[in-house]
Design a protein around this motif. Structure first.
Motif, PDB file in Angstrom:
ATOM      1  N   UNK A 127      -6.169   2.361   4.000  1.00  0.00           N
ATOM      2  CA  UNK A 127      -5.745   2.820   2.672  1.00  0.00           C
ATOM      3  C   UNK A 127      -4.652   3.895   2.787  1.00  0.00           C
ATOM      4  N   UNK A 128      -3.576   3.685   2.043  1.00  0.00           N
ATOM      5  CA  UNK A 128      -2.482   4.656   2.028  1.00  0.00           C
ATOM      6  C   UNK A 128      -1.645   4.665   3.285  1.00  0.00           C
ATOM      7  N   UNK A 129      -1.630   3.550   4.033  1.00  0.00           N
ATOM      8  CA  UNK A 129      -0.834   3.496   5.260  1.00  0.00           C
ATOM      9  C   UNK A 129       0.636   3.766   4.930  1.00  0.00           C
ATOM     10  N   UNK A 130       1.287   4.567   5.712  1.00  0.00           N
ATOM     11  CA  UNK A 130       2.676   5.021   5.561  1.00  0.00           C
ATOM     12  C   UNK A 130       2.852   6.038   4.427  1.00  0.00           C
ATOM     13  N   UNK A 131       1.888   6.107   3.520  1.00  0.00           N
ATOM     14  CA  UNK A 131       1.973   7.125   2.472  1.00  0.00           C
ATOM     15  C   UNK A 131       1.341   8.438   2.926  1.00  0.00           C
ATOM     16  N   UNK A 132       0.242   8.329   3.675  1.00  0.00           N
ATOM     17  CA  UNK A 132      -0.442   9.521   4.162  1.00  0.00           C
ATOM     18  C   UNK A 132       0.247  10.039   5.419  1.00  0.00           C
ATOM     19  N   UNK A 133       0.157  11.336   5.609  1.00  0.00           N
ATOM     20  CA  UNK A 133       0.749  11.978   6.786  1.00  0.00           C
ATOM     21  C   UNK A 133      -0.344  12.372   7.768  1.00  0.00           C
ATOM     22  N   UNK A 134       0.010  12.373   9.040  1.00  0.00           N
ATOM     23  CA  UNK A 134      -0.935  12.763  10.081  1.00  0.00           C
ATOM     24  C   UNK A 134      -0.900  14.255  10.339  1.00  0.00           C
TER      25      UNK A 134
ATOM     26  N   UNK B 226      -4.767   9.378  15.521  1.00  0.00           N
ATOM     27  CA  UNK B 226      -4.707   8.989  14.110  1.00  0.00           C
ATOM     28  C   UNK B 226      -3.496   8.090  13.872  1.00  0.00           C
ATOM     29  N   UNK B 227      -3.744   6.954  13.202  1.00  0.00           N
ATOM     30  CA  UNK B 227      -2.644   6.031  12.932  1.00  0.00           C
ATOM     31  C   UNK B 227      -1.606   6.664  12.001  1.00  0.00           C
ATOM     32  N   UNK B 228      -2.035   7.599  11.176  1.00  0.00           N
ATOM     33  CA  UNK B 228      -1.089   8.275  10.286  1.00  0.00           C
ATOM     34  C   UNK B 228      -0.129   9.175  11.065  1.00  0.00           C
ATOM     35  N   UNK B 229      -0.564   9.656  12.230  1.00  0.00           N
ATOM     36  CA  UNK B 229       0.348  10.427  13.081  1.00  0.00           C
ATOM     37  C   UNK B 229       1.414   9.515  13.666  1.00  0.00           C
ATOM     38  N   UNK B 230       1.039   8.268  13.977  1.00  0.00           N
ATOM     39  CA  UNK B 230       2.004   7.303  14.511  1.00  0.00           C
ATOM     40  C   UNK B 230       3.039   6.954  13.443  1.00  0.00           C
ATOM     41  N   UNK B 231       2.585   6.649  12.228  1.00  0.00           N
ATOM     42  CA  UNK B 231       3.522   6.295  11.156  1.00  0.00           C
ATOM     43  C   UNK B 231       4.396   7.480  10.761  1.00  0.00           C
TER      44      UNK B 231
ATOM     45  N   UNK C  60       6.837  -6.005   4.722  1.00  0.00           N
ATOM     46  CA  UNK C  60       6.372  -7.118   3.883  1.00  0.00           C
ATOM     47  C   UNK C  60       4.943  -7.510   4.246  1.00  0.00           C
ATOM     48  N   UNK C  61       4.611  -7.508   5.525  1.00  0.00           N
ATOM     49  CA  UNK C  61       3.234  -7.801   5.943  1.00  0.00           C
ATOM     50  C   UNK C  61       2.275  -6.699   5.511  1.00  0.00           C
ATOM     51  N   UNK C  62       2.758  -5.451   5.492  1.00  0.00           N
ATOM     52  CA  UNK C  62       1.920  -4.346   4.995  1.00  0.00           C
ATOM     53  C   UNK C  62       1.622  -4.547   3.510  1.00  0.00           C
ATOM     54  N   UNK C  63       2.639  -4.943   2.740  1.00  0.00           N
ATOM     55  CA  UNK C  63       2.446  -5.141   1.299  1.00  0.00           C
ATOM     56  C   UNK C  63       1.506  -6.302   0.998  1.00  0.00           C
ATOM     57  N   UNK C  64       1.410  -7.250   1.912  1.00  0.00           N
ATOM     58  CA  UNK C  64       0.480  -8.360   1.705  1.00  0.00           C
ATOM     59  C   UNK C  64      -0.978  -7.921   1.769  1.00  0.00           C
ATOM     60  N   UNK C  65      -1.231  -6.754   2.356  1.00  0.00           N
ATOM     61  CA  UNK C  65      -2.594  -6.216   2.455  1.00  0.00           C
ATOM     62  C   UNK C  65      -2.883  -5.193   1.339  1.00  0.00           C
ATOM     63  N   UNK C  66      -2.207  -5.351   0.225  1.00  0.00           N
ATOM     64  CA  UNK C  66      -2.315  -4.344  -0.834  1.00  0.00           C
ATOM     65  C   UNK C  66      -3.730  -4.236  -1.413  1.00  0.00           C
ATOM     66  N   UNK C  67      -4.536  -5.278  -1.323  1.00  0.00           N
ATOM     67  CA  UNK C  67      -5.908  -5.193  -1.826  1.00  0.00           C
ATOM     68  C   UNK C  67      -6.734  -4.194  -1.019  1.00  0.00           C
TER      69      UNK C  67
ATOM     70  N   UNK D 176       5.168   0.573  -3.877  1.00  0.00           N
ATOM     71  CA  UNK D 176       4.676   1.794  -3.221  1.00  0.00           C
ATOM     72  C   UNK D 176       5.302   1.969  -1.839  1.00  0.00           C
ATOM     73  N   UNK D 177       5.431   0.866  -1.102  1.00  0.00           N
ATOM     74  CA  UNK D 177       6.064   0.946   0.218  1.00  0.00           C
ATOM     75  C   UNK D 177       7.540   1.324   0.075  1.00  0.00           C
ATOM     76  N   UNK D 178       8.191   0.759  -0.958  1.00  0.00           N
ATOM     77  CA  UNK D 178       9.604   1.062  -1.177  1.00  0.00           C
ATOM     78  C   UNK D 178       9.809   2.534  -1.540  1.00  0.00           C
ATOM     79  N   UNK D 179       8.911   3.101  -2.314  1.00  0.00           N
ATOM     80  CA  UNK D 179       9.024   4.513  -2.685  1.00  0.00           C
ATOM     81  C   UNK D 179       8.945   5.411  -1.457  1.00  0.00           C
ATOM     82  N   UNK D 180       8.151   5.001  -0.465  1.00  0.00           N
ATOM     83  CA  UNK D 180       8.014   5.789   0.764  1.00  0.00           C
ATOM     84  C   UNK D 180       9.239   5.635   1.661  1.00  0.00           C
ATOM     85  N   UNK D 181       9.745   4.417   1.811  1.00  0.00           N
ATOM     86  CA  UNK D 181      10.782   4.156   2.812  1.00  0.00           C
ATOM     87  C   UNK D 181      12.213   4.226   2.263  1.00  0.00           C
ATOM     88  N   UNK D 182      12.404   4.124   0.969  1.00  0.00           N
ATOM     89  CA  UNK D 182      13.767   4.156   0.432  1.00  0.00           C
ATOM     90  C   UNK D 182      14.520   5.434   0.812  1.00  0.00           C
TER      91      UNK D 182
END
Length: 353
Positions: free
Chosen positions: A194-201, A227-232, A294-301, A309-315
Motif C-alpha cells: 500500500x502506498x508504494x512510491x508514495x511513502x518514504x523510507x 524497507x522497500x520504501x527506502x529502496x523506492x 504501468x505494472x504498479x498501477x495494475x495492482x491498484x486494488x 496517483x503514480x503520475x502525481x508522484x513521478x511527474x
C-alpha cells in the motif's frame, strides 16, 4: 511711691540665665469672656489636583525633554564615560572635548586589506566552486555534475557510459527489487504494498542504499529487513538530482502541448514523436521506468496507487520546466502527460494499437 514699683523684676530662666525685665514691658493679660472655635484646617496646605495640574506638569516635562534632546549643542554635554560634573547649573554649556576614537570606521570590516584573526582570517577563505552553466531549477551543483564516478548528481548519459550499460544500475536494481518482492511468497512488500512510491523510507536506510550504489552498481538490496520504501526513495532521489531531467527540457514543452489535443490517436502520435527526440539512453531509461509504473498501477486494488496517483508522484521527479517560474502553473499538465504515458505505454513506445 513704693520703692518696689521702681525695682525691676528679676526672672530666672533655665535656658538664658537671669534676665532683667522692666514691668512696663510686660504685656497685660488677656481675659477670654467666652470659648472661641479655632479653624485648625485653615493653615494646612492644599492638596494637589492631578486632574487639573497634571497636564500642565506633563507639558512642562515634555517640553524640557524635547529641548534637551533636540538642542544643537547636544554633543557639547557628552562627557567621558565614568566622569561626573558637579555644580553645573541647568542650561549651562560645557566645553566639548575631543577624544581619539578606537572604533572602526564604517566599511573597515569589509576592507580586503585588513588582516583578520583565526577563522575570519582572509587567508583562510576557501574559493567557492564556480556554478556550471545550464543547471537550473533543481539541478545539482559541484563536482558530481562533472564526475560520472559520483552517482547522485551526474548526468545520466555520462553515468551509463561510465558503467558501460544503457540503463544505470541503480534504476535497474531498484525496479527489479520492487517487482521481485511482489512475486516472493514469503514477502508482503513490493508492487502490491500500500502506498508504494508514495511513502518514504527512513533516512538511515535511504542513506544506506545510496552509499551502497555509490560503491557498487550491483549493490545487494534483497535483504528482507531493508524497507522497500527506502529502496523506492533512493530511486526517486536519483532522478530528482539529475542535472538534465529524464525528460529533457526541449521534449518537456512538446509533451505538455500534446495534452491539449483531444483526439487520443493524435495525441499518441505527438507523444511518440516527442519521445523519439530524447537521447538514446534517456529514452531507454524512460521506457523501462514507464512500463514498470504501468505494472504498479495494475495492482491498484492492493496498493491503492492508480495511474493518476503514480503520475502525481513521478511527474515532478522525471520532468521539470527550465524556468522555475512555471513549476506550479505546469503541475496539472505534467500529471496528465505522465498519466497518459502510463496508460498508453505500449502504443507510445512500441507503436501497438
Amino acid at each position: 511711691m513704693d520703692s518696689r514699683e521702681l525695682r525691676p523684676s528679676i526672672t530666672e530662666s533655665n535656658y538664658t540665665g537671669t534676665t532683667v525685665i522692666n514691668e512696663h514691658e510686660v504685656e497685660p493679660a488677656t481675659i477670654l469672656t467666652a470659648p472661641q472655635v479655632v479653624n485648625i484646617r485653615k493653615g494646612q496646605p492644599k492638596k494637589f489636583n492631578w486632574k487639573k495640574g497634571g497636564q500642565n506638569v506633563a507639558k512642562g516635562v515634555t517640553k524640557g525633554l524635547k529641548g534637551a534632546f533636540t538642542s544643537n549643542d547636544t554633543n557639547k554635554y557628552q562627557q567621558r564615560e565614568g566622569s561626573i560634573t558637579e555644580g553645573i547649573p541647568y542650561g549651562a554649556v560645557l566645553q566639548s572635548q575631543e577624544y581619539p576614537s578606537t572604533s572602526l570606521q564604517r566599511g573597515a570590516i569589509n576592507d580586503p586589506t585588513r588582516q583578520g584573526f583565526g577563522f575570519f582570517n582572509n587567508n583562510n577563505q576557501r574559493p567557492r566552486p564556480a556554478q556550471p552553466r545550464g543547471l537550473t531549477n533543481g539541478a545539482s551543483l559541484g563536482v558530481a555534475a562533472e564526475n560520472a564516478s559520483v552517482l547522485y548528481g551526474s548526468e545520466l548519459e555520462q553515468r551509463a557510459e561510465y558503467e558501460k550499460v544503457s540503463i544505470p544500475g541503480i534504476v535497474m536494481r531498484c525496479v527489479q527489487e520492487v517487482e521481485r518482492r511482489a512475486l516472493a511468497t514469503n514477502c508482503s512488500e513490493g508492487m502490491d504494498a500500500e502506498g508504494i512510491y508514495r511513502k518514504s523510507g527512513g533516512n538511515s536506510q535511504i542513506q544506506h542504499v545510496k552509499e551502497g550504489f555509490e560503491q557498487s552498481n550491483d549493490f545487494d538490496i534483497s535483504d528482507s529487513d531493508l524497507d522497500i520504501n527506502a529502496v523506492t526513495s533512493a530511486l526517486k532521489q536519483y532522478f530528482r538530482k539529475l542535472p538534465t531531467p529524464l525528460i529533457t527540457y526541449p521534449v518537456y514543452d512538446k509533451l505538455l502541448d500534446s495534452t491539449t489535443v483531444i483526439d487520443e490517436q493524435h495525441r499518441i502520435v505527438l507523444m511518440r514523436s516527442a519521445i523519439n527526440e530524447l537521447p538514446a539512453r534517456h529514452r531507454d531509461c524512460l521506457e523501462f521506468l514507464v512500463f514498470h509504473l504501468a505494472r504498479v498501477a495494475q495492482q491498484e486494488k492492493d496498493n491503492l496507487m492508480t495511474s493518476l496517483n503514480v503520475a502525481v508522484v513521478f511527474a515532478p521527479t522525471i520532468m521539470r520546466p527550465e524556468s522555475i517560474a512555471r513549476e506550479m502553473s505546469d503541475t496539472q499538465a505534467k500529471n496528465q502527460a505522465v498519466q497518459f504515458l502510463i496508460e498508453n505505454c505500449h502504443s507510445v513506445f512500441l507503436g501497438e494499437e
